[in-house]
Design a protein around this motif. Structure first.
Motif, PDB file in Angstrom:
ATOM      1  N   VAL A   1       0.883  -1.169   0.000  1.00  9.05           N
ATOM      2  CA  VAL A   1       0.000   0.000   0.000  1.00  9.05           C
ATOM      3  C   VAL A   1       0.919   1.217   0.000  1.00  9.05           C
ATOM      4  O   VAL A   1       1.920   1.236   0.729  1.00  9.05           O
ATOM      5  CB  VAL A   1      -0.867   0.042   1.278  1.00  9.05           C
ATOM      6  N   LEU A   2       0.608   2.212  -0.818  1.00  9.46           N
ATOM      7  CA  LEU A   2       1.368   3.468  -0.768  1.00  9.46           C
ATOM      8  C   LEU A   2       0.806   4.268   0.398  1.00  9.46           C
ATOM      9  O   LEU A   2      -0.327   4.757   0.338  1.00  9.46           O
ATOM     10  CB  LEU A   2       1.198   4.240  -2.074  1.00  9.46           C
TER      11      LEU A   2
ATOM     12  N   CYS B   1       6.581  -5.073  -9.094  1.00  8.40           N
ATOM     13  CA  CYS B   1       5.830  -4.353  -8.055  1.00  8.40           C
ATOM     14  C   CYS B   1       4.495  -3.865  -8.608  1.00  8.40           C
ATOM     15  O   CYS B   1       4.438  -3.354  -9.731  1.00  8.40           O
ATOM     16  CB  CYS B   1       6.602  -3.125  -7.581  1.00  8.40           C
ATOM     17  N   VAL B   2       3.442  -4.027  -7.805  1.00 10.83           N
ATOM     18  CA  VAL B   2       2.131  -3.464  -8.122  1.00 10.83           C
ATOM     19  C   VAL B   2       1.668  -2.746  -6.855  1.00 10.83           C
ATOM     20  O   VAL B   2       1.380  -3.386  -5.850  1.00 10.83           O
ATOM     21  CB  VAL B   2       1.112  -4.539  -8.525  1.00 10.83           C
ATOM     22  N   VAL B   3       1.650  -1.413  -6.903  1.00 10.48           N
ATOM     23  CA  VAL B   3       1.379  -0.616  -5.703  1.00 10.48           C
ATOM     24  C   VAL B   3      -0.103  -0.243  -5.607  1.00 10.48           C
ATOM     25  O   VAL B   3      -0.665   0.307  -6.556  1.00 10.48           O
ATOM     26  CB  VAL B   3       2.228   0.668  -5.693  1.00 10.48           C
ATOM     27  N   ASP B   4      -0.703  -0.549  -4.450  1.00  4.89           N
ATOM     28  CA  ASP B   4      -2.096  -0.171  -4.166  1.00  4.89           C
ATOM     29  C   ASP B   4      -2.085   1.289  -3.705  1.00  4.89           C
ATOM     30  O   ASP B   4      -1.771   1.584  -2.552  1.00  4.89           O
ATOM     31  CB  ASP B   4      -2.644  -1.097  -3.063  1.00  4.89           C
TER      32      ASP B   4
ATOM     33  N   ARG C   1      -5.732   4.945  -7.624  1.00  3.61           N
ATOM     34  CA  ARG C   1      -4.744   4.649  -8.653  1.00  3.61           C
ATOM     35  C   ARG C   1      -3.927   3.434  -8.249  1.00  3.61           C
ATOM     36  O   ARG C   1      -3.831   3.106  -7.060  1.00  3.61           O
ATOM     37  CB  ARG C   1      -3.779   5.837  -8.817  1.00  3.61           C
ATOM     38  N   VAL C   2      -3.355   2.759  -9.253  1.00  2.00           N
ATOM     39  CA  VAL C   2      -2.357   1.712  -9.007  1.00  2.00           C
ATOM     40  C   VAL C   2      -1.116   2.085  -9.799  1.00  2.00           C
ATOM     41  O   VAL C   2      -1.217   2.749 -10.845  1.00  2.00           O
ATOM     42  CB  VAL C   2      -2.853   0.301  -9.401  1.00  2.00           C
ATOM     43  N   ILE C   3       0.050   1.691  -9.282  1.00  2.00           N
ATOM     44  CA  ILE C   3       1.325   2.016  -9.904  1.00  2.00           C
ATOM     45  C   ILE C   3       2.105   0.705 -10.068  1.00  2.00           C
ATOM     46  O   ILE C   3       2.202  -0.067  -9.114  1.00  2.00           O
ATOM     47  CB  ILE C   3       2.125   3.001  -9.019  1.00  2.00           C
ATOM     48  N   ALA C   4       2.615   0.444 -11.262  1.00  2.00           N
ATOM     49  CA  ALA C   4       3.333  -0.813 -11.497  1.00  2.00           C
ATOM     50  C   ALA C   4       4.709  -0.546 -12.101  1.00  2.00           C
ATOM     51  O   ALA C   4       4.863   0.383 -12.903  1.00  2.00           O
ATOM     52  CB  ALA C   4       2.517  -1.714 -12.429  1.00  2.00           C
ATOM     53  N   GLY C   5       5.678  -1.355 -11.698  1.00  2.00           N
ATOM     54  CA  GLY C   5       7.039  -1.216 -12.242  1.00  2.00           C
ATOM     55  C   GLY C   5       7.916  -2.322 -11.681  1.00  2.00           C
ATOM     56  O   GLY C   5       7.530  -3.020 -10.737  1.00  2.00           O
ATOM     57  N   GLN C   6       9.109  -2.530 -12.253  1.00  2.00           N
ATOM     58  CA  GLN C   6       9.913  -3.683 -11.850  1.00  2.00           C
ATOM     59  C   GLN C   6      10.737  -3.432 -10.589  1.00  2.00           C
ATOM     60  O   GLN C   6      10.658  -4.176  -9.627  1.00  2.00           O
ATOM     61  CB  GLN C   6      10.838  -4.103 -12.995  1.00  2.00           C
ATOM     62  N   ASN C   7      11.530  -2.340 -10.583  1.00  2.00           N
ATOM     63  CA  ASN C   7      12.493  -2.182  -9.497  1.00  2.00           C
ATOM     64  C   ASN C   7      11.879  -1.491  -8.278  1.00  2.00           C
ATOM     65  O   ASN C   7      11.396  -0.364  -8.391  1.00  2.00           O
ATOM     66  CB  ASN C   7      13.706  -1.371 -10.003  1.00  2.00           C
ATOM     67  N   PRO C   8      11.893  -2.156  -7.101  1.00  2.00           N
ATOM     68  CA  PRO C   8      11.244  -1.576  -5.912  1.00  2.00           C
ATOM     69  C   PRO C   8      11.774  -0.202  -5.524  1.00  2.00           C
ATOM     70  O   PRO C   8      11.005   0.675  -5.114  1.00  2.00           O
ATOM     71  CB  PRO C   8      11.541  -2.589  -4.813  1.00  2.00           C
ATOM     72  N   LEU C   9      13.079   0.025  -5.684  1.00  2.23           N
ATOM     73  CA  LEU C   9      13.644   1.317  -5.293  1.00  2.23           C
ATOM     74  C   LEU C   9      13.190   2.410  -6.261  1.00  2.23           C
ATOM     75  O   LEU C   9      12.803   3.508  -5.856  1.00  2.23           O
ATOM     76  CB  LEU C   9      15.175   1.240  -5.254  1.00  2.23           C
ATOM     77  N   THR C  10      13.192   2.098  -7.560  1.00  2.00           N
ATOM     78  CA  THR C  10      12.746   3.086  -8.556  1.00  2.00           C
ATOM     79  C   THR C  10      11.265   3.424  -8.350  1.00  2.00           C
ATOM     80  O   THR C  10      10.884   4.598  -8.333  1.00  2.00           O
ATOM     81  CB  THR C  10      12.957   2.525  -9.980  1.00  2.00           C
ATOM     82  N   VAL C  11      10.440   2.388  -8.161  1.00  2.00           N
ATOM     83  CA  VAL C  11       9.004   2.619  -7.947  1.00  2.00           C
ATOM     84  C   VAL C  11       8.790   3.415  -6.656  1.00  2.00           C
ATOM     85  O   VAL C  11       8.014   4.376  -6.615  1.00  2.00           O
ATOM     86  CB  VAL C  11       8.227   1.282  -7.908  1.00  2.00           C
TER      87      VAL C  11
END
Ligand code: SF4
Length: 352
Positions: A138-139, A187-190, A209-219
């Motif tokens: 969760v963000l 990563c798929v961020v709620d 909104r949802v946010i998706a991306g590969q690298n946890p630090l970048t996201v």
């Protein structure tokens, strides 16, 4: 690549975000996949602290379309809390039955001790042995680390005694060590309604909104700005960057926005949070994600100036008071962006 999708159909916006993402660069149909939500405690997800089951539903639907057959959901709730209880309260038992996806309480798992950068950490065997770990945090804000999102979410893959020990180890460096030892596949961020100030919830801010991306630090570096921080304001991000776990998002990052023209309108009128800042805001049909950014910004800044205008109702209008978002671009002073990030709004408020 980072994908952001807006909307109220949580399973659909999640599924579509993954379809538009580059997850297929990393994921293989033969992979076993574990989904790691944030179920810090057994609290309903609309309180802003736990991952919505619909977000996992969207991921499961995507994975099944992709040909993945071996899927499970793993979690260990925070010290003194029960993941089994959280699975029940947050609707995961229904999800599990509907798709035949087992729920695994990592509190019952065996743990492996691994070393990194001077830290000895106990990590769940199941989490280490899965082919592909999808990190589903969760963000939300955190009372000690300011931000909890992808990197910090991996704490749920350790025994509860270890989670407590983390605090005595200073939290930030062990979080980095944990992310170096336990690799996230995607990563798929709620970002539906994360809490404004406290990891245990209670002051949710609706953003849909949802946010998706590969690298946890970048996201995480991108998400930090969505709630009003610069990446370097989050200690474990700056340590992780120095230790080459990843790069901060930048102008070179491919940011893909879906449904930008259909962002849900703000319904945050009933929440306690609105009361705290209502007196400073003139709102007219603002999108919830825009209003949320303003709330996070006001919460992080000590702005006490004129009333701030926000919303589509101000399109084409001009005014002397400060405006938030591209809808107020004809104002004498406005913070650009559609939606603007909370960190941009803070810089704007500081500048006026
Ligand atoms: S600038 Fe206007 S259209 Fe864009 S997010 Fe804000 S309120 Fe919505």
């Amino acid at each position: 690549m980072i994908v952001i999708n807006y909307g109220k159909e949580r399973a659909k916006i999640t599924h579509d975000a993954l379809k538009a993402s580059d997850i297929n660069t990393y994921l293989k149909p033969e992979h076993s996949v574990s989904l790691k939500p944030n179920l810090v405690s057994p609290k309903p997800s609309n309180m802003g602290s736990t991952t919505h089951s619909e977000v996992l539903e969207g991921i499961i639907l995507f994975l099944k379309d992709f040909g993945i057959r071996n899927i499970n959901i793993i979690e260990n709730s925070s010290f003194g809390q029960s993941a089994k209880q959280a699975f029940k309260v947050c609707g995961y038992e229904t999800l599990s039955k509907k798709y035949g996806v087992p729920l695994i309480d990592l509190g019952d798992d065996r743990f492996v001790t691994l070393k990194h950068s001077g830290y000895e950490l106990k990590i769940s065997e199941k989490a280490l042995n899965t082919d592909f770990l999808i990190n589903v945090p969760v963000l939300k804000a955190h009372s000690q680390t300011r931000l909890t999102c992808c990197m910090k979410n991996l704490k749920g893959c350790m025994p509860q005694s270890e989670m407590r020990r983390f605090h005595s180890l200073g939290l930030h460096k062990p979080i980095v060590a944990l992310n170096a030892l336990l690799k996230t596949g995607y990563c798929v961020v709620d970002g539906i309604c994360g809490d404004l100030s406290f990891e245990e919830g209670g002051t949710p801010v609706e953003a849909n909104r949802v946010i998706a991306g590969q690298n946890p630090l970048t996201v995480d570096s991108y998400c930090a700005e969505l709630i009003g921080y610069k990446p370097d304001d989050i200690e474990y991000l700056s340590i992780g960057k120095k230790m080459m776990l990843g790069e901060y998002y930048s102008g070179k990052t491919n940011i893909v926005e879906l449904n930008g023209d259909r962002k849900p309108l703000n319904q945050a009128k009933s929440e306690r949070i609105a009361d705290r800042y209502r007196g400073q805001i003139t709102e007219d049909s603002a999108c919830s994600v825009c209003y949320a950014a303003l709330i996070f910004a006001l919460h992080r800044s000590d702005f006490r100036g004129d009333k701030i205008c926000i919303g589509q109702g101000f399109k084409g209008k001009s005014a002397d008071c400060p405006g938030i978002g591209d809808c107020t671009r004809n104002f004498r002073l406005h913070a650009g962006g559609c939606p603007p990030k909370a960190s941009d709004i803070i810089s704007f408020l500081k500048s006026i």
